[in-house]
Enzyme design. Structure first.
Site, PDB file in Angstrom:
ATOM      1  N   SER A 260       0.838  -1.198   0.000  1.00 44.22           N
ATOM      2  CA  SER A 260       0.000   0.000   0.000  1.00 44.22           C
ATOM      3  C   SER A 260       0.868   1.240   0.000  1.00 44.22           C
ATOM      4  O   SER A 260       2.023   1.219   0.441  1.00 44.22           O
ATOM      5  CB  SER A 260      -0.901   0.019   1.232  1.00 44.22           C
ATOM      6  OG  SER A 260      -0.107   0.312   2.375  1.00 44.22           O
ATOM      7  N   LYS A 261       0.283   2.310  -0.494  1.00 39.86           N
ATOM      8  CA  LYS A 261       1.007   3.568  -0.562  1.00 39.86           C
ATOM      9  C   LYS A 261       1.360   4.026   0.851  1.00 39.86           C
ATOM     10  O   LYS A 261       2.435   4.567   1.085  1.00 39.86           O
ATOM     11  CB  LYS A 261       0.117   4.596  -1.263  1.00 39.86           C
ATOM     12  CG  LYS A 261       0.705   5.967  -1.288  1.00 39.86           C
ATOM     13  CD  LYS A 261       0.342   6.676  -2.568  1.00 39.86           C
ATOM     14  CE  LYS A 261       0.981   8.038  -2.604  1.00 39.86           C
ATOM     15  NZ  LYS A 261       0.232   9.069  -1.882  1.00 39.86           N
ATOM     16  N   ARG A 262       0.444   3.771   1.785  1.00 33.78           N
ATOM     17  CA  ARG A 262       0.659   4.208   3.166  1.00 33.78           C
ATOM     18  C   ARG A 262       1.929   3.567   3.745  1.00 33.78           C
ATOM     19  O   ARG A 262       2.737   4.227   4.384  1.00 33.78           O
ATOM     20  CB  ARG A 262      -0.564   3.835   4.013  1.00 33.78           C
ATOM     21  CG  ARG A 262      -0.626   4.487   5.367  1.00 33.78           C
ATOM     22  CD  ARG A 262      -1.905   4.093   6.084  1.00 33.78           C
ATOM     23  NE  ARG A 262      -2.146   2.649   6.102  1.00 33.78           N
ATOM     24  CZ  ARG A 262      -1.518   1.780   6.902  1.00 33.78           C
ATOM     25  NH1 ARG A 262      -0.632   2.212   7.768  1.00 33.78           N
ATOM     26  NH2 ARG A 262      -1.796   0.493   6.847  1.00 33.78           N
ATOM     27  N   GLY A 265       4.917   3.690   0.271  1.00 33.24           N
ATOM     28  CA  GLY A 265       5.180   4.920  -0.489  1.00 33.24           C
ATOM     29  C   GLY A 265       5.151   4.673  -1.983  1.00 33.24           C
ATOM     30  O   GLY A 265       4.360   3.874  -2.485  1.00 33.24           O
TER      31      GLY A 265
END
Ligand code: GLU
Length: 489
Positions: A260-262, A265
């Site tokens: 995930s981007k969270r 990144g």
């Protein structure tokens, strides 16, 4: 139950929400849909689920389309090229969704709900305090006329909620996971299908679109399993035939975090890998085999080959693990094996900071060819070839001490300088022969012979074959400056 998969044409789709850059997981889902379409001679459709106006951005649309094209996952119908069931963007269908939602209201399958966000938040808190899972308590189902009038007078704007029948078990035969059964009691209560701002929610718009576009099979991530149960109820309420469903396991990192981007990144974005110098062929091959194993067990295959062998029955139910080492292995393979002209063309953007002016196009190919065995990414081409473009390399102090102060080091460099005119540039073996003759004469071989020359030419003791390196320099003067520089140290 009859499903639309019973009809002949295979139509699959990817429906990204442009709320972020193209994600590895979305690319893999798109790829599996694409491969399924190829295998079954069907159509692959791209449509944009852009109804989240706060988070959707046009640059994400551009990135998603560009990323898919870069990977070679081309679509037969889509927002940019149109097709028989337009529009391919949800924001252009707002009225259509509302119209259908209102039909559900007239049929009694949906209703207007007047809660404010504050009331819904309070309900959640109350449930949390009691240790209950959050769910809408269906309080809007049976409002009296006077309650409704009061809400309207207060200026409340209703959303539309779809009635979820409880208790009930929703079942389907998943093309990857097999028989599925979801209890409607776990679906969180009646589902909002049109928000108070008049915009349809994902669960409603997706059903309408999949119907409008005659989708025969929905292949998407496992995170949508509960949505699928809600959507099946919606198909029934609309009186329409269902598509089939296949849910692909999600991708995790080695520490069991969902990609995930969270957490990760930009390392979840396709464009990050493009910029880092990964090859589209490698990413496609890596993602294709991440959850799919061909019957013959082969690991290396092109997009076109995958389109001939792809089979949902051979897609794994187990979570996938993103393994950068493995992606690197595929990348190395394609850098080594695709045509040198192509690799050079792709490598050149990483060489903008060096002065390439003295080299011809063919020589640049030789330069890239001389190092490509050692490259993991295209970006590695800069450190690997830099020495070709510098007057003379910088030599680290410790190497200077250990290599250039060796017994024969000076003599080797001096002899090479004297023999300068004997080097047949462009002929790697011939160049190596000149070096070996010097070695014979001085009684030096192996490291003792090669390392002083390697160091003088490239500043390192590893790298391409010495004969190739000298030959690729291309001119006596380039060799001369390097030998002289090393000797003057
Ligand atoms: N917009 C949804 C997503 O990006 C699509 C899910 C679906 O394929 O139905 O997850």
């Amino acid at each position: 139950m009859t499903t639309s998969a019973d009809s002949k044409e295979v139509r699959v789709r990817i429906a990204p929400s442009p709320t972020g850059f193209l994600h590895l997981g979305t690319a893999r889902t798109a790829l599996y849909n694409y491969l399924y379409a190829k295998r079954h001679k069907g159509k692959f459709i791209l449509r944009l689920e852009d109804t989240d106006d706060e988070r959707s951005e046009e640059n994400y649309v551009d990135d998603i389309l560009a990323g898919m094209k870069w990977l070679g996952i081309n679509w037969d119908e889509g927002p940019d090229i149109g097709g028989p069931h337009p529009p391919y963007r949800q924001t252009q269908k707002v009225d259509h969704y509302s119209h259908l939602a209102n039909q559900l209201v007239s049929k009694g399958a949906a209703y207007l709900a007047y809660e404010t966000p504050e009331e819904l938040a309070a309900l959640k808190e109350e449930q949390k305090a009691k240790g209950q899972p959050p769910r809408y308590d269906n309080r809007g189902r049976n409002l009296t006329q006077s309650q409704i009038e009061r809400y309207l007078k207060d200026g409340r704007v209703p959303s539309i909620r779809f009635k979820v029948e409880e208790p009930r078990v929703v079942t389907w035969d998943d093309h990857i996971r097999g028989p599925m059964a979801i209890e409607t009691i776990d679906l969180g209560g009646d589902v909002v299908i049109v928000k108070s701002n008049g915009i349809a929610t994902y669960n409603f718009a997706v059903v309408v679109d999949d119907l409008d576009m005659k989708i025969s099979l929905v292949i998407r991530g496992e995170d949508h399993i509960h949505n699928t149960a809600k959507q099946i109820l919606l198909y029934e309420a609309l009186g329409e035939r269902l598509p089939d469903f296949a849910h692909v396991a999600l991708i995790f990192d080695h520490e069991h975090h969902k990609l995930s981007k969270r957490v990760h990144g930009e390392k979840v974005h396709i464009d990050y890998y493009r910029r880092q110098g990964y090859m589209p062929e490698a990413i496609v091959n890596y993602l294709a085999q991440m959850s799919f194993t061909p019957t013959d067990g082969r690991e290396i295959f092109t997009l076109a080959e995958a389109g001939e062998i792809f089979d949902l029955e051979r897609v794994s139910k187990s979570p996938a693990v993103f393994d950068l080492e493995r992606l690197n292995w595929f990348n190395k393979h394609y850098i080594k094996s695709l045509p040198l002209e192509l690799i050079t063309e792709r490598a050149l953007p990483y060489l903008t900071s060096v002065d390439k002016s003295g080299y011809t196009e063919k020589q640049l190919q030789d330069i890239v060819g001389s190092v490509r065995e050692g490259l993991t990414t295209l970006a590695d081409v800069l450190p690997a070839t830099k020495f070709y473009f510098e007057k003379a390399p910088t030599i680290a102090e410790d190497l200077k001490q250990s290599v250039l102060s060796g017994q024969h080091a000076r003599a080797i460099l001096e002899r090479a300088l004297q023999e300068l005119s004997k080097f047949p540039f462009g002929d790697a073996r011939g160049c190596k022969q000149v070096v070996d003759n010097i070695g014979k004469e001085l009684g030096a071989k192996g490291k003792e012979l090669y390392w002083p020359l390697r160091l003088a030419i490239s500043g390192a003791v590893s790298g391409p074959d010495l004969g190739i390196m000298i030959s690729t320099l291309g001119t006596a003067s380039r060799l001369q400056t390097r030998l002289e520089a090393a000797l003057s140290r």
